[in-house]
Design an enzyme around this catalytic site. Sequence first.
Site, mmCIF file in Angstrom:
data_model
loop_
_atom_site.group_PDB
_atom_site.id
_atom_site.type_symbol
_atom_site.label_atom_id
_atom_site.label_comp_id
_atom_site.label_asym_id
_atom_site.label_seq_id
_atom_site.Cartn_x
_atom_site.Cartn_y
_atom_site.Cartn_z
ATOM 1 N N ILE A 16 44.077 17.230 37.855
ATOM 2 C CA ILE A 16 45.099 17.469 36.828
ATOM 3 C C ILE A 16 45.542 18.930 36.810
ATOM 4 O O ILE A 16 46.353 19.329 35.985
ATOM 5 C CB ILE A 16 44.605 17.072 35.411
ATOM 6 N N GLY A 19 44.376 25.981 40.004
ATOM 7 C CA GLY A 19 44.618 27.374 39.610
ATOM 8 C C GLY A 19 44.504 28.248 40.839
ATOM 9 O O GLY A 19 44.655 27.770 41.944
ATOM 10 N N GLY A 20 44.253 29.527 40.661
ATOM 11 C CA GLY A 20 44.126 30.437 41.796
ATOM 12 C C GLY A 20 43.101 29.898 42.771
ATOM 13 O O GLY A 20 43.436 29.496 43.875
ATOM 14 N N LYS A 23 40.079 24.119 40.929
ATOM 15 C CA LYS A 23 40.762 22.823 40.860
ATOM 16 C C LYS A 23 40.181 22.105 39.646
ATOM 17 O O LYS A 23 38.979 22.231 39.379
ATOM 18 C CB LYS A 23 40.451 22.049 42.161
ATOM 19 N N ASP A 131 45.871 36.336 29.570
ATOM 20 C CA ASP A 131 46.846 35.432 30.203
ATOM 21 C C ASP A 131 47.339 34.403 29.197
ATOM 22 O O ASP A 131 47.378 33.208 29.473
ATOM 23 C CB ASP A 131 46.204 34.742 31.424
HETATM 24 C C1 LIG Z 1 47.548 14.278 29.264
HETATM 25 O O1 LIG Z 1 48.072 15.084 30.245
HETATM 26 C C2 LIG Z 1 47.442 16.266 30.417
HETATM 27 C C3 LIG Z 1 48.173 17.210 31.119
HETATM 28 C C4 LIG Z 1 47.602 18.431 31.377
HETATM 29 C C5 LIG Z 1 46.308 18.722 30.926
HETATM 30 C C6 LIG Z 1 45.593 17.781 30.204
HETATM 31 N N1 LIG Z 1 44.315 18.033 29.729
HETATM 32 C C7 LIG Z 1 43.487 19.046 30.106
HETATM 33 N N2 LIG Z 1 42.369 19.293 29.399
HETATM 34 C C8 LIG Z 1 41.591 20.336 29.716
HETATM 35 C C9 LIG Z 1 41.913 21.165 30.784
HETATM 36 C C10 LIG Z 1 41.136 22.396 31.054
HETATM 37 C C11 LIG Z 1 40.291 22.929 30.083
HETATM 38 C C12 LIG Z 1 39.645 24.144 30.294
HETATM 39 C C13 LIG Z 1 39.845 24.845 31.475
HETATM 40 C C14 LIG Z 1 39.213 26.186 31.699
HETATM 41 O O2 LIG Z 1 39.550 26.888 32.629
HETATM 42 N N3 LIG Z 1 38.311 26.622 30.827
HETATM 43 C C15 LIG Z 1 37.751 27.939 30.952
HETATM 44 C C16 LIG Z 1 38.160 28.721 29.760
HETATM 45 O O3 LIG Z 1 38.751 28.143 28.882
HETATM 46 N N4 LIG Z 1 37.840 30.016 29.737
HETATM 47 C C17 LIG Z 1 38.119 30.900 28.703
HETATM 48 C C18 LIG Z 1 38.750 30.465 27.516
HETATM 49 C C19 LIG Z 1 39.008 31.417 26.509
HETATM 50 C C20 LIG Z 1 38.640 32.754 26.683
HETATM 51 C C21 LIG Z 1 38.006 33.147 27.862
HETATM 52 C C22 LIG Z 1 37.756 32.229 28.877
HETATM 53 C C23 LIG Z 1 40.656 24.324 32.441
HETATM 54 C C24 LIG Z 1 41.308 23.124 32.232
HETATM 55 C C25 LIG Z 1 43.061 20.838 31.528
HETATM 56 O O4 LIG Z 1 43.392 21.557 32.647
HETATM 57 C C26 LIG Z 1 44.571 21.236 33.342
HETATM 58 C C27 LIG Z 1 45.369 22.533 33.549
HETATM 59 C C28 LIG Z 1 46.671 22.249 34.279
HETATM 60 C C29 LIG Z 1 47.435 23.557 34.482
HETATM 61 N N5 LIG Z 1 47.688 24.223 33.195
HETATM 62 C C30 LIG Z 1 46.482 24.483 32.451
HETATM 63 C C31 LIG Z 1 45.697 23.202 32.203
HETATM 64 N N6 LIG Z 1 43.841 19.799 31.169
HETATM 65 C C32 LIG Z 1 46.178 16.537 29.934
#
Ligand SMILES: COc1cccc(Nc2ncc(-c3ccc(C(=O)NCC(=O)Nc4ccccc4)cc3)c(OCC3CCNCC3)n2)c1
Length: 335
Positions: A16, A19-20, A23, A131
Amino acid sequence: YEFSLLEEHYEMHETIGRGGFAKVKLATHVLTDEKVAIKIMDKRKLGDDLPRVLTELAAMKILDHQNICRLIQALETENYIFMVLEYCPGGELFDYIVEKDRLSEVESRSFFRQIISAVGYVHNLGYAHRDLKPENLLLDEEQKLKLIDFGLCAKPVGGMDSKLETCCGSPAYAAPELVSGKAYLGSEADIWSMGVLLYALLCGFLPFDDENIGHLYRKILGGHYQQPKWLSDDSKKLIRSMLQVDPKRRISIKELCCHPWVMEGYDTPVLCDTQKDRKFLDEDCVKEMSAFRGVSVNKMREALLQWKFDFDTATYLLLLQRKKRGLPISLFNVV
Ligand SMILES: COc1cccc(Nc2ncc(-c3ccc(C(=O)NCC(=O)Nc4ccccc4)cc3)c(OCC3CCNCC3)n2)c1
């Protein structure tokens, strides 16, 4: 091989997000049937960015706030780091704004108060996000916002990083001091980005935009932007106080929490502290897990209070999520 341990507990689905060097795959936690997002990082591709990922992982273990996407489990194998994270079914705030063209002041204020709370909480812990943009704000099933740091740019405050545009995509949200490569305070740069975010919520487009990156930088450094006629005077004043080119003239998080525009219609300022308490465990979930694992309730509680972010932490957090959604939490008939 390295995925097999993970695949015993999670059923992997489609990717879904990319990133850099990360995945993100959608997955289902087998024991609780709850959806999660699993961020997969290949240590071999991370190179000298590995320390930054370990910083983020350490940050995620500490960050515990109602508007920050929480860590559910962390797993490291020889070549991979897996972060099991809260799945947000509502997708990105970016798509939500695009769909609605632009948001009302009332809805923008509700979202903006949650953003202030999450960013204020991160700043109080000595971190800066760096960011902030609608792609990194996701909606949960109750339309609450969850801050994420998809681009892996979260670093301790005060770091000097002119590589921002490489690791975090478009600099449309980046502060002037950041795009000019000066040393900057992450917390002040975050306030600028929050100003761009608020503008995007209320207007449906960006204050500084240009497909030519040089022209975009010049616009950001000049700090001039359009003020659409539908913006109220109070919202114009608030945006102006955040989009100050000189970081020292920019409004602070503390002032933001009780700003007249932010307070309108609410009788309490924004609180930046967490509503969660890690010392408190839900007894129903502890009991269910101890029965399922065949250990005493005390032993299960002791293990969970260590917050090891292992398979037990994951089962506990996802059982709690089920309970909050009013679903049964018995583990025996789920398997
Ligand atoms: C229904 O359709 C959809 C459509 C799209 C998404 C979803 N849902 C959905 N849920 C959860 C995620 C997720 C959660 C956390 C992290 C993360 O990287 N955490 C680490 C983190 O938060 N550090 C941090 C936080 C605060 C301070 C310091 C450090 C990465 C991804 C997601 O990803 C998909 C990407 C796609 C590209 N744009 C960004 C989201 N997507 C659902």
